[in-house]
Design an enzyme around this catalytic site. Structure first.
Site, PDB file in Angstrom:
ATOM      1  N   CYS A 191       0.811  -1.230   0.000  1.00 29.52           N
ATOM      2  CA  CYS A 191       0.000   0.000   0.000  1.00 29.52           C
ATOM      3  C   CYS A 191       0.839   1.272   0.000  1.00 29.52           C
ATOM      4  O   CYS A 191       0.312   2.353  -0.247  1.00 29.52           O
ATOM      5  CB  CYS A 191      -0.950  -0.008   1.189  1.00 29.52           C
TER       6      CYS A 191
ATOM      7  N   HIS B 100      -3.427   6.965   2.455  1.00 23.04           N
ATOM      8  CA  HIS B 100      -3.867   5.681   1.894  1.00 23.04           C
ATOM      9  C   HIS B 100      -5.200   5.313   2.534  1.00 23.04           C
ATOM     10  O   HIS B 100      -5.357   5.395   3.756  1.00 23.04           O
ATOM     11  CB  HIS B 100      -2.801   4.614   2.186  1.00 23.04           C
TER      12      HIS B 100
ATOM     13  N   ASN C 247     -10.504  -0.490   0.037  1.00 22.34           N
ATOM     14  CA  ASN C 247      -9.054  -0.330   0.102  1.00 22.34           C
ATOM     15  C   ASN C 247      -8.450  -0.856  -1.206  1.00 22.34           C
ATOM     16  O   ASN C 247      -8.488  -2.052  -1.463  1.00 22.34           O
ATOM     17  CB  ASN C 247      -8.539  -1.121   1.313  1.00 22.34           C
TER      18      ASN C 247
HETATM   19  N1  ACO Z   1     -18.559  -9.503   9.202  1.00 21.60           N
HETATM   20  C1  ACO Z   1     -19.042  -9.798  10.390  1.00 21.60           C
HETATM   21  N2  ACO Z   1     -18.253 -10.176  11.423  1.00 21.60           N
HETATM   22  C2  ACO Z   1     -16.929 -10.251  11.213  1.00 21.60           C
HETATM   23  C3  ACO Z   1     -16.349  -9.942   9.962  1.00 21.60           C
HETATM   24  C4  ACO Z   1     -17.224  -9.567   8.924  1.00 21.60           C
HETATM   25  N3  ACO Z   1     -16.783  -9.233   7.689  1.00 21.60           N
HETATM   26  N4  ACO Z   1     -15.013 -10.108  10.059  1.00 21.60           N
HETATM   27  C5  ACO Z   1     -14.734 -10.489  11.317  1.00 21.60           C
HETATM   28  N5  ACO Z   1     -15.901 -10.571  12.015  1.00 21.60           N
HETATM   29  C6  ACO Z   1     -16.084 -10.931  13.406  1.00 21.60           C
HETATM   30  C7  ACO Z   1     -14.925 -11.756  13.954  1.00 21.60           C
HETATM   31  O1  ACO Z   1     -15.116 -13.124  13.655  1.00 21.60           O
HETATM   32  C8  ACO Z   1     -15.032 -11.481  15.427  1.00 21.60           C
HETATM   33  O2  ACO Z   1     -16.077 -12.258  15.972  1.00 21.60           O
HETATM   34  P1  ACO Z   1     -15.943 -12.875  17.456  1.00 21.60           P
HETATM   35  O3  ACO Z   1     -15.835 -11.671  18.367  1.00 21.60           O
HETATM   36  O4  ACO Z   1     -17.194 -13.639  17.610  1.00 21.60           O
HETATM   37  O5  ACO Z   1     -14.698 -13.685  17.436  1.00 21.60           O
HETATM   38  C9  ACO Z   1     -15.506 -10.019  15.469  1.00 21.60           C
HETATM   39  O6  ACO Z   1     -16.074  -9.735  14.182  1.00 21.60           O
HETATM   40  C10 ACO Z   1     -14.377  -9.042  15.728  1.00 21.60           C
HETATM   41  O7  ACO Z   1     -13.299  -9.373  14.869  1.00 21.60           O
HETATM   42  P2  ACO Z   1     -11.959  -8.591  14.894  1.00 21.60           P
HETATM   43  O8  ACO Z   1     -11.003  -9.135  13.878  1.00 21.60           O
HETATM   44  O9  ACO Z   1     -11.494  -8.496  16.323  1.00 21.60           O
HETATM   45  O10 ACO Z   1     -12.457  -7.182  14.406  1.00 21.60           O
HETATM   46  P3  ACO Z   1     -11.789  -5.800  14.621  1.00 21.60           P
HETATM   47  O11 ACO Z   1     -12.604  -4.984  15.500  1.00 21.60           O
HETATM   48  O12 ACO Z   1     -10.321  -5.874  14.879  1.00 21.60           O
HETATM   49  O13 ACO Z   1     -11.950  -5.193  13.147  1.00 21.60           O
HETATM   50  C11 ACO Z   1     -10.646  -4.751  11.221  1.00 21.60           C
HETATM   51  C12 ACO Z   1     -11.317  -5.814  12.049  1.00 21.60           C
HETATM   52  C13 ACO Z   1     -11.712  -3.842  10.622  1.00 21.60           C
HETATM   53  C14 ACO Z   1      -9.876  -5.389  10.078  1.00 21.60           C
HETATM   54  C15 ACO Z   1      -9.705  -3.951  12.147  1.00 21.60           C
HETATM   55  O14 ACO Z   1      -8.803  -4.792  12.796  1.00 21.60           O
HETATM   56  C16 ACO Z   1      -8.960  -2.901  11.438  1.00 21.60           C
HETATM   57  O15 ACO Z   1      -9.495  -1.854  11.157  1.00 21.60           O
HETATM   58  N6  ACO Z   1      -7.662  -3.151  11.165  1.00 21.60           N
HETATM   59  C17 ACO Z   1      -6.868  -2.253  10.407  1.00 21.60           C
HETATM   60  C18 ACO Z   1      -6.296  -2.982   9.302  1.00 21.60           C
HETATM   61  C19 ACO Z   1      -6.803  -2.584   7.974  1.00 21.60           C
HETATM   62  O16 ACO Z   1      -7.614  -1.718   7.789  1.00 21.60           O
HETATM   63  N7  ACO Z   1      -6.236  -3.241   7.007  1.00 21.60           N
HETATM   64  C20 ACO Z   1      -6.504  -2.966   5.688  1.00 21.60           C
HETATM   65  C21 ACO Z   1      -5.527  -3.653   4.849  1.00 21.60           C
HETATM   66  S1  ACO Z   1      -3.911  -3.304   5.199  1.00 21.60           S
HETATM   67  C22 ACO Z   1      -3.508  -1.820   4.622  1.00 21.60           C
HETATM   68  O17 ACO Z   1      -4.098  -1.318   3.740  1.00 21.60           O
HETATM   69  C23 ACO Z   1      -2.397  -1.127   5.256  1.00 21.60           C
END
Ligand code: ACO
Length: 322
Positions: free
Chosen positions: A112, A249, A279
């Site tokens: 990215c 980004h 993204n």
């Molecule tokens: N729909 C519904 N539920 C979901 C989904 C989905 N698509 N994906 C995961 N879940 C569930 C999980 O199974 C988990 O359930 P559980 O509590 O029963 O185990 C719950 O949601 C929470 O999951 P987490 O992975 O802990 O969710 P989190 O709050 O961390 O959010 C996210 C995930 C949005 C990816 C977050 O970690 C984030 O914003 N990370 C930043 C990374 C990012 O944006 N990366 C993009 C690519 S990298 C880049 O461009 C640099």
């Protein structure tokens, strides 16, 4: 001497998948995706909408915007991690498609952060008087690298391409700061399918799709992006108040909001289009630049900061005068 952006262009695949479509494909919901990421829909490439094709479409638009002919381009850089072909490089395919016969062409991959690093590379060539005009493109078909069985990653990504034409100018300003943290690389990975273990039948292919430790990536982004922006502001002798727009980004709306909060700057200075595009990795910054230019929001003399961050781990910021 450095380069000034003379024109921008973009290409968005025709097909659009909204969150409701994904909720019919897997257990997810519009509410979950919007609430955690700010994404409402993403463009998904169809057959023929390859990295090179989209890059060439975006490049053609940027050339028209800059009123530069393809033969006047000396350098084509494509930032991508999702090109369908390993060889020839996408930049050479773009050259063929647009007829930029005099250009030297190569690809660059730094996930990215790739577009920012490609821009820095082009600026280095222009700064050394090696070339006068460059096309810098970010293009991704991430849907090819997306595991559609993994709801925690597949809802995040989209496809697209953005391009800029850069021309060397005496009074142009471009200052950059970049860093890499290789030891943090396991937070975002995607292994080539071109490995003996994956070529054999029946192998679990999940490693050949994008995998991510979402929480680690979030922590990395919200701490390092403000740091590198302050670094580039200091290098340039500018204050944060002098900056018209911070173009980050588009990984996640919550990351952008958190950076704005860390920097104590109003969110209006952080353009976002992730709601419509998802993204798009190295395409996200040029797509955003093109959109803001087309909307007439960028005025000559504006100070703009671009910031990329992602797999590697890599991150950086660049300051320029529009
Ligand atoms: N729909 C519904 N539920 C979901 C989904 C989905 N698509 N994906 C995961 N879940 C569930 C999980 O199974 C988990 O359930 P559980 O509590 O029963 O185990 C719950 O949601 C929470 O999951 P987490 O992975 O802990 O969710 P989190 O709050 O961390 O959010 C996210 C995930 C949005 C990816 C977050 O970690 C984030 O914003 N990370 C930043 C990374 C990012 O944006 N990366 C993009 C690519 S990298 C880049 O461009 C640099």
């Amino acid at each position: 001497m450095v380069g000034k952006i003379k024109g921008t262009g973009s290409y968005r695949p025709v097909q659009v998948w909204d969150n409701d479509k994904l909720s019919h494909m897997m257990e997810t919901s519009d509410e979950w995706i919007r609430g955690r990421t700010g994404i409402g829909q993403r463009h998904i490439a169809s057959q023929g909408e390859t990295v090179a094709y989209m890059a060439a479409r975006a490049a053609g638009e940027a050339l028209r915007d800059a009123e530069v002919r393809p033969e006047e381009i000396d350098l084509i850089l494509v930032s991508t991690m999702s090109s369908e072909r390993i060889m020839p490089c996408a930049a050479c395919e773009v050259q063929k498609l647009i007829g930029a016969t005099g250009a030297t062409c190569f690809d660059l991959n730094s996930a990215c952060t790739g577009f920012l690093l490609a821009l820095n590379t082009a600026q280095a060539y222009l700064g050394q008087h090696i070339y006068k005009r460059a096309l810098v493109i970010g293009a991704e078909v991430l849907s090819n690298l997306t595991n559609w069985q993994d709801r925690s990653t597949c809802v995040l990504f989209g496809d697209g391409a953005g391009a800029v034409v850069l021309e060397a100018e005496e009074d142009a300003v471009y200052i950059q700061a970049t860093h890499s943290i290789g030891k943090g690389g396991d937070a975002l990975t995607c292994t080539s399918r071109n490995q003996p273990e994956f070529v054999e039948k029946g192998t679990n292919l999940s490693a050949t799709y994008m995998q991510m430790d979402g929480k680690e990536v979030f922590k990395f982004a919200v701490s390092k992006v403000p740091e590198v922006i302050f670094e580039v502001l200091e290098k340039a002798g500018k204050t944060k108040e002098e900056i018209r727009f911070y173009m980050l980004h588009q990984a996640n709306q919550r990351i952008v909001s958190s950076v704005a909060k860390h920097m104590k700057e109003p969110l209006e200075k952080y353009p976002m289009n992730i709601e419509r595009l998802g993204n798009t990795s190295s395409a996200s910054i040029p797509l955003l630049l093109d959109e803001w230019k087309k909307r007439g929001k960028l005025n000559p003399g504006d100070w703009i900061v671009l910031s990329g961050f992602g797999g590697g781990l890599t991150y950086g910021a660049s300051l320029m005068r529009w």
